[in-house]
Every structure is written in structure tokens, then in C-alpha cells.
Design a protein around this motif. Structure first.
Motif, PDB file in Angstrom:
ATOM      1  N   VAL A  24      32.483  35.596  40.096  1.00 20.31           N
ATOM      2  CA  VAL A  24      33.253  36.585  40.722  1.00 20.31           C
ATOM      3  C   VAL A  24      32.653  36.836  41.996  1.00 20.31           C
ATOM      4  O   VAL A  24      33.345  37.545  42.824  1.00 20.31           O
ATOM      5  N   ALA A  25      31.465  36.614  42.382  1.00 23.45           N
ATOM      6  CA  ALA A  25      30.990  36.683  43.801  1.00 23.45           C
ATOM      7  C   ALA A  25      31.782  36.039  44.642  1.00 23.45           C
ATOM      8  O   ALA A  25      31.650  36.064  45.747  1.00 23.45           O
ATOM      9  N   ALA A  26      32.583  34.946  44.475  1.00 27.56           N
ATOM     10  CA  ALA A  26      33.282  34.186  44.974  1.00 27.56           C
ATOM     11  C   ALA A  26      34.708  34.887  45.450  1.00 27.56           C
ATOM     12  O   ALA A  26      35.483  34.612  46.427  1.00 27.56           O
ATOM     13  N   ASN A  27      34.812  36.208  44.983  1.00 27.13           N
ATOM     14  CA  ASN A  27      36.015  37.066  45.292  1.00 27.13           C
ATOM     15  C   ASN A  27      35.798  37.523  46.543  1.00 27.13           C
ATOM     16  O   ASN A  27      34.969  38.688  46.637  1.00 27.13           O
ATOM     17  N   LEU A  28      36.436  37.189  47.566  1.00 25.33           N
ATOM     18  CA  LEU A  28      36.007  37.829  48.959  1.00 25.33           C
ATOM     19  C   LEU A  28      36.488  39.076  49.229  1.00 25.33           C
ATOM     20  O   LEU A  28      35.791  39.974  49.987  1.00 25.33           O
ATOM     21  N   ALA A  29      37.552  39.723  48.477  1.00 26.22           N
ATOM     22  CA  ALA A  29      38.106  41.067  48.496  1.00 26.22           C
ATOM     23  C   ALA A  29      36.987  42.024  47.986  1.00 26.22           C
ATOM     24  O   ALA A  29      36.522  42.999  48.632  1.00 26.22           O
ATOM     25  N   LEU A  30      36.402  41.684  46.769  1.00 29.60           N
ATOM     26  CA  LEU A  30      35.232  42.248  46.320  1.00 29.60           C
ATOM     27  C   LEU A  30      33.977  42.318  47.038  1.00 29.60           C
ATOM     28  O   LEU A  30      33.218  43.475  47.321  1.00 29.60           O
ATOM     29  N   ARG A  31      33.779  41.222  47.838  1.00 34.83           N
ATOM     30  CA  ARG A  31      32.549  41.012  48.880  1.00 34.83           C
ATOM     31  C   ARG A  31      32.758  42.077  49.924  1.00 34.83           C
ATOM     32  O   ARG A  31      31.834  42.738  50.127  1.00 34.83           O
ATOM     33  N   ASP A  32      34.060  42.333  50.108  1.00 40.01           N
ATOM     34  CA  ASP A  32      34.229  43.279  51.438  1.00 40.01           C
ATOM     35  C   ASP A  32      33.916  44.526  51.052  1.00 40.01           C
ATOM     36  O   ASP A  32      33.197  45.310  51.636  1.00 40.01           O
ATOM     37  N   ARG A  33      34.262  44.912  49.855  1.00 37.40           N
ATOM     38  CA  ARG A  33      34.174  46.150  49.305  1.00 37.40           C
ATOM     39  C   ARG A  33      32.624  46.465  49.095  1.00 37.40           C
ATOM     40  O   ARG A  33      31.879  47.539  49.555  1.00 37.40           O
ATOM     41  N   LEU A  34      31.688  45.394  48.798  1.00 35.96           N
ATOM     42  CA  LEU A  34      30.412  45.628  48.401  1.00 35.96           C
ATOM     43  C   LEU A  34      29.646  45.595  49.777  1.00 35.96           C
ATOM     44  O   LEU A  34      28.445  46.395  50.265  1.00 35.96           O
ATOM     45  N   THR A  35      30.112  44.841  50.752  1.00 31.34           N
ATOM     46  CA  THR A  35      29.389  45.055  52.049  1.00 31.34           C
ATOM     47  C   THR A  35      29.872  46.413  52.704  1.00 31.34           C
ATOM     48  O   THR A  35      28.837  46.908  53.341  1.00 31.34           O
TER      49      THR A  35
END
Length: 355
Positions: free
Chosen positions: A283-294
């Protein structure tokens, strides 16, 4: 030092070679998506047979890509659990055979530790111990403090579905083909995340545990409303599906931010700083969720560390690297090591256990 890593825990057959200078010398991955797609999910027997059919060839190709022979290797690592036990057996027995024939150290790697340590391969000193880990995949959803190789302290985990499982099951309910998680991310880009009012399970509660079954059920109820009296998925428009995907992804993001924020507080109380936060797993490949975590880590004045997308899903590189880290510390395994279908990270033996 150079280590060959073998990954066969689910539906990817993989072999890779890395060295102690953080170089990926070879990376071969064979996906089984087409074999499992007709069944809407992974069939363990089919997966194990495919591993048997292709693993030897992938190892040979990895050696050729790296321009090495077995005599150039310093160790053989394989996923020894957790995972589908038939596939795990294939990888472990292959690795043991090579180790025995070539008189090389054998390294039984926990699949989750492979994910947990990948950032140390790709990010170097930025991922120095200790760090906070968000492990999110099809089968796992955990927050852990990573203190050293083999030393993990669980801060929270899912009480029902893993987040990747929730993505895939929601996609299946919407009529999307397997695997649905990546497709959900794609169609969510065209959707309105505010159209559907979905719950945020566990948000605002104490602790760091997750729950996604209620969110999944809420999406199912929305689908039934849209489908009408005959209950046909075909009654949903493409925009309906995009809006559902966007609303679901936004809800997941809100939950992850809330839980990670709590974990950062616990981590800071223990180590005097809130991170860095490492995100790993499919799920770390989900870039939208990465943006939220960033955005969260920026707000908390720490950093988000994530492997390249191709190293988030299952691969041999992460197993080779975890094996290499263990080899450097002398944490090798005997050839009578038994593969394990379940193997929690906080039950590993690490360097601190030798002290």
C-alpha cells in the motif's frame, strides 16, 4: 558482501542480489496476476506450483544479470514466513539446497522484516535506527518502533482487515478486476472525495490500532443504494465508482494520519523525537496516501521515508537486503529452520538478544 534473496511468500516469484554498498546487482520478479485473475484472488496451490516452475530460472537470470556465480556470493536468504506456506516451502528448500551445496550461510528472513528494512537500503543514513514504521500491505497493517535488526516494538495493528485487503475487497464489490487496489487509486483521481460520507473507524480514539471492516461495509451499503432494486453493479456509472474510490481513499488517509500521529507521540516520548516515519509494504505504493503522510511528517518536523514504488510490493531485493544485514551481524540460521505461516515481527531474534 553479496547476498542472493528469494521471495515466494505469495503470488510473486522473485530473486535478487544486493551488496553491502547498497547496490542492487539484480532484480528479477515474475508476477502471477494472470494465473489468479480468473479466481478473483490468490489460490495457494496455484501459487506454489508457479513458484516451483519458475524459481530456478529466475535465480539463474539474477546471477547472469549480476555477472556472478554462486562462488561469488556470501549468503543465501529466503522468505521463511509469514506467508502461504506452500510457496514459502518452495523458496526455503531452494535456498537451503544452494546453501548446503555451496557451503554458504543460510538466512531465514521474515517477510515483514524485508519490508521494514528496505528503506535502509534505499535511504541510507536517513533510515538510521531507531525509526517509526508504518507497515501497510494486503495482509498486514501495523505501526512499530524499529530499534535494530530483529528488534521491533509493536505500537498498534489492525483488529480486523488490513488496509490493502480493504482496498482489494472494496474494489471487488465495485466490479473492478483483480487486483483492485491499484485500480482504486487510479480511478480515485477522477472522483469527488466528498460525495459519499464514509466513517473513519478508530479515528480520535486512544492508541494506534486500526479497523477497516466497518469502512468496507459502509461502501457496500452505498453500492447497494446506487445499484437500485435489482442490485446490479452495472447500474453504477464510471463517475459513481470514481467518487466511491476517492471517498474510500480519503477515509483511509484520514485514519492513517490519525493513527500515525498517535504513534509519533509515543515514539517521541520514548526516543525524544517523532520519527522519521518509514512507510513500507504494497500500500506504500499508493502515491495519494504518501502525499497525505508527507504532509503529516512536514507538520511534525520530521521526514517520510519510502522505498521506490517497485520495491514496495513483494520482491527479492528486500529479502536479500534483510539477509545481508543479518549476515553482517552474524545472525545466520541452521538448515533445520522450519518455515512459518505466521511469524510476528516482535517475535524475531535480533542483535540485542545476543548481548
Amino acid at each position: 558482501m553479496k547476498v542472493l534473496g528469494i521471495e515466494t511468500s505469495c503470488d510473486e516469484t522473485a530473486a535478487a542480489i544486493v551488496d553491502s554498498d547498497h547496490n542492487i546487482l539484480a532484480n528479477r520478479v515474475l508476477s502471477q496476476l494472470e494465473e489468479h485473475e480468473p479466481y478473483g484472488g490468490v489460490v495457494p496451490e496455484i501459487a506454489a506450483r508457479s513458484h516451483m516452475d519458475h524459481l530456478d530460472r529466475l535465480i539463474r537470470e539474477a546471477l547472469e544479470e549480476a555477472r556472478l556465480g554462486f562462488e561469488d556470493l556470501d549468503g543465501i536468504a529466503a522468505t521463511a514466513g509469514p506467508g502461504l506456506i506452500g510457496g514459502v516451502f518452495v523458496g526455503v528448500m531452494t535456498a537451503k539446497a544452494i546453501a548446503a551445496a555451496r557451503k554458504l550461510p543460510f538466512l531465514a528472513v521474515n517477510h515483514l522484516e524485508g519490508h521494514a528494512l528496505t528503506a535502509r537500503l534505499t535511504e541510507g543514513e536517513a533510515a538510521a535506527f531507531p525509526y517509526l514504521l508504518l507497515l501497510v500491505s494486503g495482509g498486514h497493517c501495523q505501526l512499530l518502533a524499529v530499534e535494530a535488526v530483529g528488534c521491533y516494538s509493536r505500537l498498534g495493528g489492525t483488529i480486523d482487515d488490513a488496509v490493502g485487503e480493504a482496498f482489494d475487497k472494496t474494489a471487488k464489490m465495485m466490479g473492478l478486476p483483480y487486483p483492485g487496489g491499484p485500480l482504486m487509486e487510479q480511478i480515485a483521481k477522477k472522483g469527488d472525495p466528498e460525495r459519499f460520507d464514509l466513517p473513519r473507524p478508530m479515528k480520535g480514539r486512544p492508541g494506534c490500532d486500526f479497523s477497516f471492516s466497518g469502512l468496507k461495509t459502509a461502501v457496500r451499503n452505498k453500492i447497494l443504494e446506487l445499484a437500485g432494486e435489482d442490485g446490479a453493479i452495472s447500474n453504477l456509472t464510471d463517475q459513481d465508482k470514481s467518487d466511491l474510490a476517492a471517498s474510500f481513499q480519503a477515509a483511509v488517509g484520514d485514519v492513517l494520519i490519525d493513527r500515525c500521529s498517535h504513534a509519533m507521540d509515543l515514539f517521541q516520548a520514548r526516543y525524544g523525537r517523532p520519527g522519521p516515519l518509514v512507510v513500507a509494504g504494497g500500500v506504500a505504493a499508493n502515491l495519494a496516501l504518501r502525499d497525505r503522510l508527507t504532509a503529516l511528517t512536514d507538520q511534525r518536523q520530521t521526514s517520510l521515508l519510502a522505498p521506490p514504488v517497485k520495491l514496495c510490493t513483494d520482491n527479492g531485493v528486500m529479502i536479500a537486503w534483510a539477509g545481508l544485514e543479518r549476515l553482517q551481524l552474524g545472525l545466520t540460521d541452521s538448515l533445520d529452520f522450519a518455515p512459518r505461516p505466521r511469524w510476528p515481527l516482535d517475535q524475531l531474534t535480533g542483535v540485542k538478544d545476543r548481548a
